[in-house]
Scaffold this active site. Sequence first.
Site, PDB file in Angstrom:
ATOM      1  N   ASP A  69       0.868  -1.181   0.000  1.00 25.83           N
ATOM      2  CA  ASP A  69       0.000   0.000   0.000  1.00 25.83           C
ATOM      3  C   ASP A  69       0.903   1.229   0.000  1.00 25.83           C
ATOM      4  OD1 ASP A  69      -2.329   1.659   0.408  1.00 25.83           O
ATOM      5  OD2 ASP A  69      -1.766   1.743   2.523  1.00 25.83           O
ATOM      6  N   ASP A  74      -1.782  -0.553   5.927  1.00 27.32           N
ATOM      7  CA  ASP A  74      -2.029   0.098   7.221  1.00 27.32           C
ATOM      8  C   ASP A  74      -3.496   0.276   7.560  1.00 27.32           C
ATOM      9  OD1 ASP A  74      -2.390   2.232   5.202  1.00 27.32           O
ATOM     10  OD2 ASP A  74      -2.580   3.519   6.959  1.00 27.32           O
ATOM     11  N   ASP A  97      -0.197   5.169   1.016  1.00 30.65           N
ATOM     12  CA  ASP A  97      -0.434   6.113   2.114  1.00 30.65           C
ATOM     13  C   ASP A  97      -0.509   5.377   3.449  1.00 30.65           C
ATOM     14  OD1 ASP A  97      -1.172   8.941   0.852  1.00 30.65           O
ATOM     15  OD2 ASP A  97      -2.036   7.385  -0.418  1.00 30.65           O
TER      16      ASP A  97
END
Length: 243
Positions: free
Chosen positions: A16, A192, A18
Amino acid sequence: MRPLPLPHAGCALFFDFDGTLADLAPTPDSVRVADGLPDLLARLAAPLAGAVAIVSGRPIGELDAHLQPLRLPAAGVHGAERRGADGQWRRLAVPDLAPALAVLQVLCERQPALRLERKPGALALHYRQAPQLEDECLTAMGVAMGRVEGMALQRGKMVVELKPRHAGKGHAVRAFLGERPFRHRRPWFFGDDVTDESAFEAVLALGGVAVKVGDGDTLAPHRLADPAALHGWLRAAVAALAP
């Protein structure tokens, strides 16, 4: 949580963006990439025969801009668009989002602290600057979804998004694993947010490794504290994979 091992040459690594490779920022436009990250990812991809990809809610064009001059295989908008290692693009068909957009624009005119992001085939409503408006954002997104066919809601950190129903990070990872150079490799996924849980589920089902970056409940058996900790692991991985 289990200690996180280092990869071997038979792995495929998916990240991922961000909150994982880059720290979260007040707005998507204000994200900054750590110095040397593109070079670090390039050095990681080389011994893995290029089996490194970014799987993000961002459009691929934005990922390329942040990681330039590096252009990795990537899935953007939660898999609604995907660029393989062969350079070919694949995009899911989406309806006209104008009726949904009109609903969200009315809310944003009334609540200027909100930020409406238009993506290829998706709409994202960010409320990081006004967390007290979460319920109002969810209500508006529910109304917007009712105005178009084939779309679903995707929640994230201070954002709710209208995306194609069949788009998901887990689907994107599985699609990559059916292609060279990812095929027949053990998948790893680093993420996240709740948007990454479908990818965690996919790689774990395939005997892979799932790594949560930051706090929060997760399916992932492994965890790193933050993007800085991930960057440290990347440097160690590059050293371990060096010939």
